[in-house]
Design an enzyme around this catalytic site. Structure first.
Site, PDB file in Angstrom:
ATOM      1  N   GLU A   1       1.404  -0.341  -4.998  1.00 56.09           N
ATOM      2  CA  GLU A   1       0.425   0.668  -5.406  1.00 56.09           C
ATOM      3  C   GLU A   1       1.146   2.012  -5.501  1.00 56.09           C
ATOM      4  O   GLU A   1       1.162   2.793  -4.563  1.00 56.09           O
ATOM      5  CB  GLU A   1      -0.716   0.757  -4.389  1.00 56.09           C
ATOM      6  CG  GLU A   1      -1.770   1.766  -4.778  1.00 56.09           C
ATOM      7  CD  GLU A   1      -2.406   2.477  -3.580  1.00 56.09           C
ATOM      8  OE1 GLU A   1      -3.506   3.030  -3.753  1.00 56.09           O
ATOM      9  OE2 GLU A   1      -1.802   2.487  -2.498  1.00 56.09           O
TER      10      GLU A   1
ATOM     11  N   ASP B   1       0.828  -1.198   0.000  1.00 55.47           N
ATOM     12  CA  ASP B   1       0.000   0.000   0.000  1.00 55.47           C
ATOM     13  C   ASP B   1       0.870   1.258   0.000  1.00 55.47           C
ATOM     14  O   ASP B   1       1.886   1.334   0.694  1.00 55.47           O
ATOM     15  CB  ASP B   1      -0.895  -0.011   1.244  1.00 55.47           C
ATOM     16  CG  ASP B   1      -1.895   1.120   1.269  1.00 55.47           C
ATOM     17  OD1 ASP B   1      -2.684   1.215   0.318  1.00 55.47           O
ATOM     18  OD2 ASP B   1      -1.883   1.897   2.239  1.00 55.47           O
TER      19      ASP B   1
END
Length: 607
Positions: free
Chosen positions: A386, A356
């Site tokens: 990400e 993340d």
């Protein structure tokens, strides 16, 4: 393919057409069937009989079956009160049929239904090495509001994943991206408000034992059951921030510049950490483990401020994103997170990570972290970050900053192209070079997606979800010879895309093999792409066509395959006629110019 699951197209049609929804007391309709529990995926030529039960006693029934708009086949019907048995289905593979059933009750009420379908092939190509296909196994609204009411089984997600493990394999899914399994600051949180990374739903803290998705025991069972089906499991690692549960997490912390703040940075004791991290007593997670915050209990919003003696980490984008920002220049923090990363893989059983907010994490630490996990595991651990960067050059710069070949990235530039396509604004010929997936150097490090838990929210918090031409986008991704395609749970299980998306997954599982080749006649409205198939597997390979056209007309393109004198059929069923190549492998392939049927994937027919 499981033939039992294929039988239901006829029955689903009958149930929906005859009943018309909820039954009224005197309504004449089909109320039961021996096939009603099967999933709708297609019609097998092995169909032999159908048993139906009506709401009223039958007075007369007639069933007619037409093959290829020409030959009428004899069916046998036997009625017994409210029950009907239809037999005599001698179907051929990959053939067009029109089924008409006329039923009347003793009060003279009559129902007439006609259904067109194409039978499946008698068998499917089998390959030694399956294509990789990733499923994101959650979405933002899971177990919330209308989704919680309509899909109550999703409340126990870990149990549900275990139950569906066999189904995932049948669909051709080879890996699942799970949501953050760690204890968050409350039970309802999706997991990104990380509280104790070592607590996977085992300890009573932050107001709960379980996480939003279940308990640690249930998680471990799900991982085990998925592995039994040769499905890998990826953990969503939240490394950037921690978020407190409440006032028990308050402490007085010094800020750079001399003043102090009441900050929510006292993360102790952490019960999961205490049990599983051997060095847990050597340091505590307090303000010294963080670079800074932007909020104080008494002062409110203060903007991103460093703690005394701290500076922001060396990140690709600005370091501070939210909450308590983890300090990755702290060697004790580095050691714990490396140990935790190996624990998730080696002890809990995960096979990789979705990372993340990687733009906001220290680049040097990220590289060290991946290398440490890879070197301390017997697995080939997968990592995808990400990095929300919407151009290829930016993604290349990010990879350069990480300087680690383990890192893969989500293809946000390709999703931009899909967004333009959804509105009908994309020059379809540009798909030949669209996205990170088509980069000559990095294409195989791209994870393609249509939507995810951020972009696919009903309320567009980050991006507007793609709500048109999703299946054109999936057709592109699932037939590509580069990159790693990801399917979104919400599309597969919570939308009307399920039937068509299932067929596209079958295409990838059985046919999307061999070298990929661009054609020379792509246009503003129509894009085509060829997979040549595998040597020794003559029924593999395909011709994929997608369009943004809206005229309803059939677009035709002369396309060369490497399969001379071969009959192809459209696996999507959007075009029903078959096509045969000439002695040089050419044929006029077709796609329908509509939003709702503007994708066709032509595969070799094996009868």
């Amino acid at each position: 393919m499981n033939n039992k699951k294929i039988l239901s197209l006829i029955v689903v049609l009958l149930l929906l057409t005859f009943s018309g929804g909820c039954l009224q007391p005197q309504e004449f309709a089909v109320i039961d069937s021996n096939l009603a529990n099967y999933k709708e995926t297609g019609v097998t030529p092995k169909v032999e009989k159908i048993k139906l039960k009506f709401s009223h006693n039958l007075a007369a029934v007639e069933a007619n079956l037409i093959e290829n708009d020409k030959r009428e086949l004899d069916l046998k019907v036997q009625k017994n009160g409210k029950k009907l048995l239809i037999t005599g289905f001698k179907l051929n593979p990959i053939t067009n049929y029109d089924l008409t059933i006329t039923a009347a009750d003793k009060q003279g009420k009559k129902i007439v239904n006609e259904y067109q379908f194409i039978t499946e092939a008698a068998s499917y190509p089998q390959v030694d090495k399956r294509n990789k296909t990733l499923l994101q196994a959650f979405y933002w609204e899971m177990n919330k509001g209308k989704y919680g009411e309509k899909y109550p089984e999703e409340k126990e997600l870990w149990q549900l994943l275990a139950q569906r493990a066999v189904e995932f394999k049948e669909l051709g899914i080879t890996a699942l991206w799970l949501p953050p399994a760690n204890k968050a600051h409350n039970q309802e949180d999706e997991g990104y408000a990380a509280y104790d990374l070592w607590d996977l739903g085992e300890f009573d803290q932050a107001g709960t034992v379980r996480t939003k998705y279940g308990t640690k025991k249930e998680l471990e069972q799900a991982v085990k059951d998925l592995h039994q089906q040769d499905i890998k499991v990826y953990y969503d690692a939240v490394l950037n921030q921690r978020i407190a549960h409440g006032k028990n997490n308050l402490e007085t912390a010094p800020l750079k510049g001399g003043d102090q703040i009441k900050s929510y940075t006292k993360f102790s004791p952490l019960k999961g950490r205490k049990k599983y991290y051997k060095q847990s007593e050597e340091f505590q997670w307090n303000w010294k483990a963080f670079d800074g915050v932007d909020y104080g209990a008494e002062k409110g919003e203060i903007g991103a401020r460093n703690f005394k003696g701290k500076s922001w980490d060396d990140t690709y984008d600005v370091d501070y994103l939210m909450a308590s920002d983890v300090d990755y220049e702290n060697e004790k923090v580095q050691h714990e997170l490396k140990t935790w990363g190996s624990w998730i893989v080696n002890d809990i059983g995960f096979d990789g990570y979705r990372l993340d907010a990687v733009k906001h994490i220290d680049a040097n630490f990220l590289s060290q972290w991946m290398t440490h996990i890879q070197q301390n595991s017997e697995k080939d651990v997968f990592f995808v970050g990400e990095a929300w960067i919407e151009n290829n050059m930016g993604l290349k710069f990010f990879l350069s900053s990480i300087n680690n070949d383990n890192m893969n990235l989500f293809d946000f530039p390709l999703r931009n192209a899909f967004t333009s396509m959804s509105f009908g604004n994309l020059n379809m010929a540009a798909l030949q070079s669209a996205g990170f997936v088509n980069d000559a150097m990095y294409g195989d490090r791209a994870v393609m997606f249509v939507d995810n838990h951020d972009t696919g929210r009903d309320e567009a918090s980050y991006k507007t979800p793609i709500i048109h031409r999703e299946l054109q986008a999936y057709s592109y991704m699932l037939t590509r010879d580069k990159g790693y395609p990801m399917v979104f749970w919400k599309h597969l299980y919570n939308s009307d895309l399920q039937k068509d998306l299932t067929r596209l997954l079958e295409v990838r599982k059985y046919y999307a093999y061999g070298p990929g080749r661009e054609v020379d006649n792509n246009t503003q409205k129509v894009y085509s792409y060829v997979r040549e198939g595998l040597t020794g597997k003559p029924n593999t390979g395909l011709v994929m066509m997608i369009t943004t056209g809206t005229s309803g007309e059939i677009a035709t393109r002369k396309i060369k395959t490497n399969k001379a004198n071969t009959t192809f059929h459209d696996y999507t069923r959007n075009i029903k006629e078959a096509i045969t190549t000439d002695e040089n492998g050419y044929a006029e392939f077709k796609v329908r110019k509509t939003i709702d049927a503007g994708w066709s994937i032509w595969v070799p027919s094996k009868k």
